[in-house]
Design a protein around this motif. Structure first.
Motif, PDB file in Angstrom:
ATOM      1  N   LYS A   1      36.553  -6.686-126.698  1.00 54.36           N
ATOM      2  CA  LYS A   1      35.983  -8.029-126.788  1.00 54.36           C
ATOM      3  C   LYS A   1      36.964  -8.901-127.551  1.00 54.36           C
ATOM      4  N   THR A   2      37.098 -10.143-127.103  1.00 51.67           N
ATOM      5  CA  THR A   2      38.135 -11.012-127.642  1.00 51.67           C
ATOM      6  C   THR A   2      37.566 -12.355-128.074  1.00 51.67           C
ATOM      7  N   ASP A   3      37.999 -12.785-129.261  1.00 51.22           N
ATOM      8  CA  ASP A   3      37.747 -14.146-129.726  1.00 51.22           C
ATOM      9  C   ASP A   3      39.082 -14.875-129.704  1.00 51.22           C
ATOM     10  N   ILE A   4      39.072 -16.126-129.238  1.00 48.31           N
ATOM     11  CA  ILE A   4      40.295 -16.929-129.198  1.00 48.31           C
ATOM     12  C   ILE A   4      40.041 -18.217-129.947  1.00 48.31           C
ATOM     13  N   VAL A   5      40.904 -18.492-130.919  1.00 46.05           N
ATOM     14  CA  VAL A   5      40.796 -19.708-131.727  1.00 46.05           C
ATOM     15  C   VAL A   5      42.061 -20.522-131.513  1.00 46.05           C
ATOM     16  N   GLU A   6      41.893 -21.806-131.276  1.00 45.32           N
ATOM     17  CA  GLU A   6      43.033 -22.696-131.139  1.00 45.32           C
ATOM     18  C   GLU A   6      43.178 -23.500-132.416  1.00 45.32           C
ATOM     19  N   THR A   7      44.354 -23.449-133.015  1.00 39.97           N
ATOM     20  CA  THR A   7      44.667 -24.278-134.170  1.00 39.97           C
ATOM     21  C   THR A   7      45.666 -25.339-133.725  1.00 39.97           C
ATOM     22  N   LYS A   8      46.083 -26.139-134.660  1.00 41.53           N
ATOM     23  CA  LYS A   8      47.034 -27.200-134.327  1.00 41.53           C
ATOM     24  C   LYS A   8      48.352 -26.634-133.789  1.00 41.53           C
ATOM     25  N   ASP A   9      48.785 -25.497-134.362  1.00 45.60           N
ATOM     26  CA  ASP A   9      50.098 -24.953-134.029  1.00 45.60           C
ATOM     27  C   ASP A   9      50.090 -23.658-133.222  1.00 45.60           C
ATOM     28  N   ALA A  10      48.901 -23.049-133.059  1.00 47.13           N
ATOM     29  CA  ALA A  10      48.898 -21.715-132.440  1.00 47.13           C
ATOM     30  C   ALA A  10      47.560 -21.391-131.800  1.00 47.13           C
ATOM     31  N   TYR A  11      47.592 -20.327-130.999  1.00 50.14           N
ATOM     32  CA  TYR A  11      46.380 -19.689-130.504  1.00 50.14           C
ATOM     33  C   TYR A  11      46.279 -18.359-131.239  1.00 50.14           C
ATOM     34  N   LYS A  12      45.083 -18.001-131.671  1.00 48.88           N
ATOM     35  CA  LYS A  12      44.880 -16.767-132.409  1.00 48.88           C
ATOM     36  C   LYS A  12      43.846 -15.926-131.673  1.00 48.88           C
ATOM     37  N   LEU A  13      44.275 -14.749-131.226  1.00 53.58           N
ATOM     38  CA  LEU A  13      43.382 -13.828-130.525  1.00 53.58           C
ATOM     39  C   LEU A  13      42.993 -12.709-131.476  1.00 53.58           C
ATOM     40  N   SER A  14      41.720 -12.377-131.492  1.00 52.58           N
ATOM     41  CA  SER A  14      41.218 -11.224-132.229  1.00 52.58           C
ATOM     42  C   SER A  14      40.537 -10.321-131.208  1.00 52.58           C
ATOM     43  N   ILE A  15      41.102  -9.136-131.005  1.00 53.19           N
ATOM     44  CA  ILE A  15      40.636  -8.229-129.969  1.00 53.19           C
ATOM     45  C   ILE A  15      40.105  -6.955-130.623  1.00 53.19           C
ATOM     46  N   GLU A  16      38.851  -6.618-130.339  1.00 49.25           N
ATOM     47  CA  GLU A  16      38.265  -5.398-130.892  1.00 49.25           C
ATOM     48  C   GLU A  16      38.864  -4.178-130.209  1.00 49.25           C
TER      49      GLU A  16
ATOM     50  N   ALA B   1      49.340  -7.778-135.045  1.00 46.80           N
ATOM     51  CA  ALA B   1      49.072  -6.852-136.145  1.00 46.80           C
ATOM     52  C   ALA B   1      47.720  -6.185-135.903  1.00 46.80           C
ATOM     53  N   LEU B   2      47.611  -4.947-136.335  1.00 50.97           N
ATOM     54  CA  LEU B   2      46.359  -4.202-136.223  1.00 50.97           C
ATOM     55  C   LEU B   2      45.730  -4.151-137.606  1.00 50.97           C
ATOM     56  N   ASP B   3      44.485  -4.633-137.703  1.00 53.03           N
ATOM     57  CA  ASP B   3      43.810  -4.695-138.993  1.00 53.03           C
ATOM     58  C   ASP B   3      42.379  -4.185-138.858  1.00 53.03           C
ATOM     59  N   ASN B   4      42.142  -2.945-139.312  1.00 52.26           N
ATOM     60  CA  ASN B   4      40.799  -2.388-139.368  1.00 52.26           C
ATOM     61  C   ASN B   4      40.055  -2.450-138.027  1.00 52.26           C
ATOM     62  N   GLY B   5      40.716  -2.015-136.960  1.00 47.59           N
ATOM     63  CA  GLY B   5      40.078  -1.980-135.646  1.00 47.59           C
ATOM     64  C   GLY B   5      40.106  -3.282-134.883  1.00 47.59           C
ATOM     65  N   VAL B   6      40.843  -4.277-135.400  1.00 47.02           N
ATOM     66  CA  VAL B   6      40.974  -5.560-134.712  1.00 47.02           C
ATOM     67  C   VAL B   6      42.458  -5.852-134.514  1.00 47.02           C
ATOM     68  N   LEU B   7      42.851  -6.034-133.250  1.00 47.08           N
ATOM     69  CA  LEU B   7      44.215  -6.420-132.931  1.00 47.08           C
ATOM     70  C   LEU B   7      44.295  -7.933-133.021  1.00 47.08           C
ATOM     71  N   LYS B   8      45.135  -8.431-133.922  1.00 49.76           N
ATOM     72  CA  LYS B   8      45.271  -9.876-134.117  1.00 49.76           C
ATOM     73  C   LYS B   8      46.605 -10.314-133.547  1.00 49.76           C
ATOM     74  N   ILE B   9      46.532 -11.237-132.586  1.00 50.63           N
ATOM     75  CA  ILE B   9      47.740 -11.741-131.929  1.00 50.63           C
ATOM     76  C   ILE B   9      47.814 -13.247-132.152  1.00 50.63           C
ATOM     77  N   ASP B  10      48.943 -13.701-132.674  1.00 43.04           N
ATOM     78  CA  ASP B  10      49.186 -15.128-132.855  1.00 43.04           C
ATOM     79  C   ASP B  10      50.228 -15.578-131.849  1.00 43.04           C
ATOM     80  N   ILE B  11      49.918 -16.664-131.146  1.00 41.58           N
ATOM     81  CA  ILE B  11      50.839 -17.233-130.165  1.00 41.58           C
ATOM     82  C   ILE B  11      51.159 -18.652-130.611  1.00 41.58           C
ATOM     83  N   ILE B  12      52.399 -18.872-130.991  1.00 32.94           N
ATOM     84  CA  ILE B  12      52.807 -20.205-131.436  1.00 32.94           C
ATOM     85  C   ILE B  12      52.907 -21.116-130.226  1.00 32.94           C
ATOM     86  N   LYS B  13      52.263 -22.269-130.336  1.00 33.08           N
ATOM     87  CA  LYS B  13      52.323 -23.238-129.238  1.00 33.08           C
ATOM     88  C   LYS B  13      53.741 -23.798-129.138  1.00 33.08           C
TER      89      LYS B  13
END
Length: 138
Positions: free
Chosen positions: A31-46, A111-123
């Protein structure tokens, strides 16, 4: 890149419809959450109980591909008896996100953090538009 489009197992219809006959094991994994910030997209994947060595993240033709290999650490039979029911998913699972052709591998960190894969994509930086430049008429 205005929107990130997700495709489970490279099936474009999977995320578009919530059919009751969809395999629950597949729909509840990654399952994935995607957050858009001013400079990047941040994916958190379980990715529960998946080791770093079992995760591959790649970028190809505008798609960010995440492949998970979850190994079965449990034995099928032990001193107590044999397994008669199993609901946990083991095997290889893939998910793909369209990020656009303007994203480069150097724009992505993971990065992998406690069962969550966190991916940052710089716009990608957009070129600032200059004020109107007039063309000389001859």
């Amino acid at each position: 890149m205005s929107n990130i489009i997700s495709r489970n197992n490279f099936d474009p219809f999977y995320d578009l419809f919530d059919f009751p006959f969809v395999d629950e094991r597949k729909s509840s994994f990654m399952k994935t959450d995607i957050v858009e910030t001013k400079d990047a997209y941040k994916l958190s994947i379980e990715v529960p109980a998946v080791k770093k060595e079992g995760i591959k993240v790649s970028l190809k033709e505008g798609y960010l591909n995440v492949t998970i290999e979850k190994k079965n650490d449990n034995v099928e039979k032990d001193d107590e008896g044999k397994v008669i029911h199993k609901e946990r998913f083991f095997g290889t699972y893939k998910r793909s996100y369209f990020v656009g052709d303007d994203i480069k591998q150097s724009d992505i960190s993971a990065a992998l953090d406690n069962g969550v894969l966190k991916i940052d994509i710089i716009k990608p930086k957009k070129e600032e538009r200059k004020e109107v430049e007039y063309i000389d008429i001859k």
